[in-house]
Design a protein around this motif. Structure first.
Motif, PDB file in Angstrom:
ATOM      1  N   GLY A   7       0.863  -1.169   0.000  1.00 15.34           N
ATOM      2  CA  GLY A   7       0.000   0.000   0.000  1.00 15.34           C
ATOM      3  C   GLY A   7       0.900   1.219   0.000  1.00 15.34           C
ATOM      4  O   GLY A   7       1.814   1.323   0.815  1.00 15.34           O
ATOM      5  N   ALA A  36      -3.951   0.219  -4.485  1.00 15.22           N
ATOM      6  CA  ALA A  36      -2.692   0.194  -3.745  1.00 15.22           C
ATOM      7  C   ALA A  36      -2.127   1.587  -3.482  1.00 15.22           C
ATOM      8  O   ALA A  36      -1.102   1.716  -2.821  1.00 15.22           O
ATOM      9  CB  ALA A  36      -1.653  -0.636  -4.504  1.00 15.22           C
ATOM     10  N   HIS A  65      -5.020   5.880   7.147  1.00  9.86           N
ATOM     11  CA  HIS A  65      -4.658   5.237   5.871  1.00  9.86           C
ATOM     12  C   HIS A  65      -3.663   4.097   6.099  1.00  9.86           C
ATOM     13  O   HIS A  65      -3.771   3.038   5.483  1.00  9.86           O
ATOM     14  CB  HIS A  65      -4.093   6.266   4.897  1.00  9.86           C
ATOM     15  CG  HIS A  65      -5.114   7.241   4.408  1.00  9.86           C
ATOM     16  ND1 HIS A  65      -6.136   6.887   3.562  1.00  9.86           N
ATOM     17  CD2 HIS A  65      -5.277   8.561   4.665  1.00  9.86           C
ATOM     18  CE1 HIS A  65      -6.878   7.941   3.302  1.00  9.86           C
ATOM     19  NE2 HIS A  65      -6.390   8.977   3.969  1.00  9.86           N
ATOM     20  N   PHE A  69      -4.277  -0.068   5.265  1.00  2.26           N
ATOM     21  CA  PHE A  69      -3.410  -0.964   4.494  1.00  2.26           C
ATOM     22  C   PHE A  69      -2.900  -2.120   5.347  1.00  2.26           C
ATOM     23  O   PHE A  69      -2.825  -3.262   4.878  1.00  2.26           O
ATOM     24  CB  PHE A  69      -2.234  -0.195   3.880  1.00  2.26           C
ATOM     25  CG  PHE A  69      -2.583   0.555   2.628  1.00  2.26           C
ATOM     26  CD1 PHE A  69      -3.479   0.044   1.692  1.00  2.26           C
ATOM     27  CD2 PHE A  69      -1.991   1.768   2.349  1.00  2.26           C
ATOM     28  CE1 PHE A  69      -3.785   0.717   0.526  1.00  2.26           C
ATOM     29  CE2 PHE A  69      -2.292   2.463   1.180  1.00  2.26           C
ATOM     30  CZ  PHE A  69      -3.185   1.939   0.273  1.00  2.26           C
ATOM     31  N   GLU A  72      -5.448  -4.688   5.524  1.00  2.52           N
ATOM     32  CA  GLU A  72      -5.564  -5.444   4.280  1.00  2.52           C
ATOM     33  C   GLU A  72      -4.391  -6.402   4.084  1.00  2.52           C
ATOM     34  O   GLU A  72      -4.318  -7.098   3.075  1.00  2.52           O
ATOM     35  CB  GLU A  72      -5.626  -4.479   3.084  1.00  2.52           C
ATOM     36  CG  GLU A  72      -6.885  -3.640   3.055  1.00  2.52           C
ATOM     37  CD  GLU A  72      -6.865  -2.590   1.946  1.00  2.52           C
ATOM     38  OE1 GLU A  72      -5.864  -2.493   1.190  1.00  2.52           O
ATOM     39  OE2 GLU A  72      -7.860  -1.846   1.847  1.00  2.52           O
ATOM     40  N   ARG A  74      -1.250  -5.510   3.727  1.00  4.63           N
ATOM     41  CA  ARG A  74      -0.273  -4.928   2.808  1.00  4.63           C
ATOM     42  C   ARG A  74       0.911  -4.337   3.577  1.00  4.63           C
ATOM     43  O   ARG A  74       0.711  -3.650   4.574  1.00  4.63           O
ATOM     44  CB  ARG A  74      -0.890  -3.775   2.007  1.00  4.63           C
ATOM     45  CG  ARG A  74      -1.997  -4.169   1.071  1.00  4.63           C
ATOM     46  CD  ARG A  74      -2.554  -2.908   0.408  1.00  4.63           C
ATOM     47  NE  ARG A  74      -3.696  -3.142  -0.420  1.00  4.63           N
ATOM     48  CZ  ARG A  74      -3.646  -3.351  -1.734  1.00  4.63           C
ATOM     49  NH1 ARG A  74      -2.492  -3.366  -2.364  1.00  4.63           N
ATOM     50  NH2 ARG A  74      -4.752  -3.544  -2.412  1.00  4.63           N
ATOM     51  N   VAL A  76       3.541  -1.372   3.892  1.00  5.60           N
ATOM     52  CA  VAL A  76       3.240   0.032   3.604  1.00  5.60           C
ATOM     53  C   VAL A  76       4.485   0.790   3.158  1.00  5.60           C
ATOM     54  O   VAL A  76       5.541   0.709   3.794  1.00  5.60           O
ATOM     55  CB  VAL A  76       2.617   0.717   4.834  1.00  5.60           C
ATOM     56  CG1 VAL A  76       2.332   2.186   4.565  1.00  5.60           C
ATOM     57  CG2 VAL A  76       1.329  -0.002   5.242  1.00  5.60           C
TER      58      VAL A  76
END
Length: 111
Positions: A7, A36, A65, A69, A72, A74, A76
């Motif tokens: 992300g 992404a 934010h 991410f 999710e 992800r 970063v």
């Protein structure tokens, strides 16, 4: 097995807006997918007037934010321009969260 893409969070400078990062955002979204990439619009920066300097509101927006991410799954990547980069550094120091990558462009020194 395909790895989850990172992300990527882009944060503009204090006197700017998220639109300052449109080109970079477009290039990154084309390569990694629009889901992404996030261009953070710091609170108050969506008007023609200079917003008040509200560090806590800015940090809360950035943290939201990053947390999305992370939720999710992800890794970063943080990219900050000018004061936006300083806020990213402050978030890292306060939260202890180690991003996959941190890119600072034209950042002022912190006092």
């Amino acid at each position: 097995m395909t790895a989850t893409p990172a992300g990527i969070i882009l944060v503009h400078g204090y006197s700017g807006s998220c639109h300052d990062l449109d080109f970079l955002s477009s290039v990154l979204a084309e390569r990694y997918g629009s889901a992404a990439v996030v261009k953070v619009s710091l609170p108050g920066h969506d008007t023609a007037d200079m917003p008040s300097f509200n560090a806590e509101a800015f940090l809360d927006t950035i943290a939201g934010h990053i947390e999305r991410f992370i939720g999710e799954g992800r890794p970063v990547v943080l990219i900050g321009h000018s004061t936006g980069g300083s806020f990213l550094l402050r978030h890292i120091l306060q939260s202890g969260y180690p991003p996959l990558l941190l890119i600072l462009a034209g950042n002022p020194e912190e006092d």
